[in-house]
Design a protein around this motif. Structure first.
Motif, PDB file in Angstrom:
ATOM      1  N   LYS A  87       0.842  -1.210   0.000  1.00 25.38           N
ATOM      2  CA  LYS A  87       0.000   0.000   0.000  1.00 25.38           C
ATOM      3  C   LYS A  87       0.871   1.252   0.000  1.00 25.38           C
ATOM      4  O   LYS A  87       0.577   2.221  -0.710  1.00 25.38           O
ATOM      5  N   SER A  88       1.950   1.237   0.767  1.00 24.41           N
ATOM      6  CA  SER A  88       2.864   2.382   0.798  1.00 24.41           C
ATOM      7  C   SER A  88       3.490   2.615  -0.571  1.00 24.41           C
ATOM      8  O   SER A  88       3.597   3.757  -1.031  1.00 24.41           O
ATOM      9  N   PHE A  89       3.904   1.539  -1.221  1.00 25.44           N
ATOM     10  CA  PHE A  89       4.486   1.651  -2.551  1.00 25.44           C
ATOM     11  C   PHE A  89       3.463   2.209  -3.544  1.00 25.44           C
ATOM     12  O   PHE A  89       3.787   3.078  -4.353  1.00 25.44           O
ATOM     13  N   SER A  90       2.233   1.733  -3.459  1.00 25.16           N
ATOM     14  CA  SER A  90       1.180   2.209  -4.364  1.00 25.16           C
ATOM     15  C   SER A  90       0.896   3.692  -4.141  1.00 25.16           C
ATOM     16  O   SER A  90       0.708   4.445  -5.101  1.00 25.16           O
ATOM     17  N   LEU A  91       0.869   4.123  -2.889  1.00 27.27           N
ATOM     18  CA  LEU A  91       0.631   5.537  -2.600  1.00 27.27           C
ATOM     19  C   LEU A  91       1.789   6.408  -3.084  1.00 27.27           C
ATOM     20  O   LEU A  91       1.568   7.508  -3.604  1.00 27.27           O
ATOM     21  N   ALA A  92       3.006   5.916  -2.932  1.00 29.63           N
ATOM     22  CA  ALA A  92       4.156   6.667  -3.426  1.00 29.63           C
ATOM     23  C   ALA A  92       4.107   6.795  -4.943  1.00 29.63           C
ATOM     24  O   ALA A  92       4.373   7.879  -5.495  1.00 29.63           O
ATOM     25  N   MET A  93       3.756   5.722  -5.629  1.00 39.19           N
ATOM     26  CA  MET A  93       3.651   5.779  -7.087  1.00 39.19           C
ATOM     27  C   MET A  93       2.519   6.709  -7.526  1.00 39.19           C
ATOM     28  O   MET A  93       2.640   7.427  -8.521  1.00 39.19           O
ATOM     29  N   ALA A  94       1.422   6.710  -6.790  1.00 38.94           N
ATOM     30  CA  ALA A  94       0.310   7.609  -7.106  1.00 38.94           C
ATOM     31  C   ALA A  94       0.730   9.063  -6.924  1.00 38.94           C
ATOM     32  O   ALA A  94       0.385   9.929  -7.746  1.00 38.94           O
ATOM     33  N   ALA A  95       1.474   9.350  -5.861  1.00 40.17           N
ATOM     34  CA  ALA A  95       1.953  10.714  -5.634  1.00 40.17           C
ATOM     35  C   ALA A  95       2.888  11.154  -6.755  1.00 40.17           C
ATOM     36  O   ALA A  95       2.806  12.295  -7.235  1.00 40.17           O
ATOM     37  N   LEU A  96       3.763  10.267  -7.191  1.00 48.71           N
ATOM     38  CA  LEU A  96       4.651  10.594  -8.308  1.00 48.71           C
ATOM     39  C   LEU A  96       3.864  10.834  -9.592  1.00 48.71           C
ATOM     40  O   LEU A  96       4.193  11.742 -10.368  1.00 48.71           O
ATOM     41  N   LEU A  97       2.823  10.053  -9.819  1.00 48.74           N
ATOM     42  CA  LEU A  97       1.995  10.230 -11.007  1.00 48.74           C
ATOM     43  C   LEU A  97       1.292  11.587 -10.988  1.00 48.74           C
ATOM     44  O   LEU A  97       1.234  12.278 -12.005  1.00 48.74           O
ATOM     45  N   ALA A 111       1.860  14.685 -13.635  1.00 44.91           N
ATOM     46  CA  ALA A 111       0.724  15.289 -14.335  1.00 44.91           C
ATOM     47  C   ALA A 111       0.701  16.804 -14.139  1.00 44.91           C
ATOM     48  O   ALA A 111       0.445  17.563 -15.082  1.00 44.91           O
ATOM     49  N   ILE A 112       0.990  17.251 -12.923  1.00 43.03           N
ATOM     50  CA  ILE A 112       1.003  18.692 -12.651  1.00 43.03           C
ATOM     51  C   ILE A 112       2.122  19.384 -13.420  1.00 43.03           C
ATOM     52  O   ILE A 112       1.909  20.437 -14.035  1.00 43.03           O
TER      53      ILE A 112
END
Length: 59
Positions: A28-38, A42-43
């Protein structure tokens, strides 16, 4: 043939790493980190390729 290289390697890496990550918290931590990077990518893409050209064209 080359178009299948990246997705195929990502799928293979995901399968190998997914079996090794038995701890749900770590996954879950890895997924959240990847989502934050995505979101960050995008920004920055929106800023560089949309906002800056819009602002520079208004004279």
């Amino acid at each position: 043939m080359a178009a299948f290289g990246a997705p195929g390697s990502y799928a293979l890496m995901g399968a190998v790493v997914g079996h090794r990550l038995a701890n749900p918290w770590l996954l879950k931590s890895f997924s959240l980190a990847m989502a934050a990077l995505l979101v960050w990518v995008a920004i920055t893409i929106g800023y560089e390729h949309v906002w800056l050209p819009l602002v520079s064209n208004t004279v």
